[in-house]
Enzyme design. Sequence first.
Site, mmCIF file in Angstrom:
data_model
loop_
_atom_site.group_PDB
_atom_site.id
_atom_site.type_symbol
_atom_site.label_atom_id
_atom_site.label_comp_id
_atom_site.label_asym_id
_atom_site.label_seq_id
_atom_site.Cartn_x
_atom_site.Cartn_y
_atom_site.Cartn_z
ATOM 1 N N ASP A 210 -88.259 66.934 63.314
ATOM 2 C CA ASP A 210 -87.187 66.743 62.342
ATOM 3 C C ASP A 210 -87.640 65.768 61.255
ATOM 4 O O ASP A 210 -88.041 64.647 61.554
ATOM 5 C CB ASP A 210 -85.943 66.200 63.064
ATOM 6 C CG ASP A 210 -84.695 66.228 62.207
ATOM 7 O OD1 ASP A 210 -84.650 66.987 61.235
ATOM 8 O OD2 ASP A 210 -83.741 65.478 62.528
ATOM 9 N N HIS B 104 -76.567 62.209 56.391
ATOM 10 C CA HIS B 104 -76.915 61.816 57.750
ATOM 11 C C HIS B 104 -76.003 60.671 58.189
ATOM 12 O O HIS B 104 -75.562 59.866 57.375
ATOM 13 C CB HIS B 104 -78.375 61.362 57.815
ATOM 14 C CG HIS B 104 -79.357 62.453 57.519
ATOM 15 N ND1 HIS B 104 -80.168 62.445 56.412
ATOM 16 C CD2 HIS B 104 -79.639 63.590 58.189
ATOM 17 C CE1 HIS B 104 -80.927 63.527 56.408
ATOM 18 N NE2 HIS B 104 -80.631 64.246 57.476
#
Length: 282
Positions: free
Chosen positions: A84, A178
């Site tokens: 990621d 995020h």
Amino acid sequence: MLVNMKNMLDKAKKEKYAVPHFNINNLEWTRFILEACNENKSPVILGVSEGAASYMGGYSVVSAIVSNLIDELKIEVPVALHLDHGSSIEVCKKAIESGFTSVMFDGSKHSLEKNIEMTKEVVDYAHKKNVTVEAEIGSIGGEEDGIANETMYATVEDAIQLSKTGIDFLAPALGSVHGLYKGEPNLNFERMLEISQTTNLPLVLHGGTGIPEEQIKKAISCGICKLNINTELQIAWTNAVREFVETNKNVYDPRKIIKSGEKAIKDAIKTKLELLGTIGII
């Protein structure tokens, strides 16, 4: 079984659902996620950030943990091991050589030209190893701000240019962040759909925690085939563990403390699988 993400996300795009990407942070979390997805017959993507890989002992250690848990737990659903937000070509190559079946190269901090150049190098290397590649265009908001700025959104033109590198999946920045939101999510569904239709790639939505369910469903209808989730599981686990520690002050066995968050994580996972439409598809 450990696979790359190609068949997973191509099928999701065709059948209009999204595969969950859950970040793993240690051995226990990896086990909880695998067991929950296997029980609910859902494919799963195990996301590993550079920080998590370092914390867990390195990419080879993470790969060994995942591969052996799949065998020992008799996991039958498809599992992808995915880097990621790989920040460099070297990191992507290291993950690939360690057994990761998919990588994300995040060149969004670079100019479009540099992003394209570096992404193409990752794609060429990964595809020779049967590893899939996700790339990012635009700039997804971070935990430090919690707010997405429209000036950072991906454009259709830039998405088309990046897609020509041969990437398998695209993460266009279109209003998600995020961590926790400090305002309301502001997803650009019209542009999301246009990027999906013009690139014909499965799209990825980062920052899945905090987006209302109806917006996630709409995003799936606009081409999102993979949803990244991390903060939501962290909060669920932490709340459960805090409650356990408060009411069991004499317990000092770390296994019991960590395991006390198992039910909370698995409940959160099942809720997300229901929302994404993957329960029972395997």
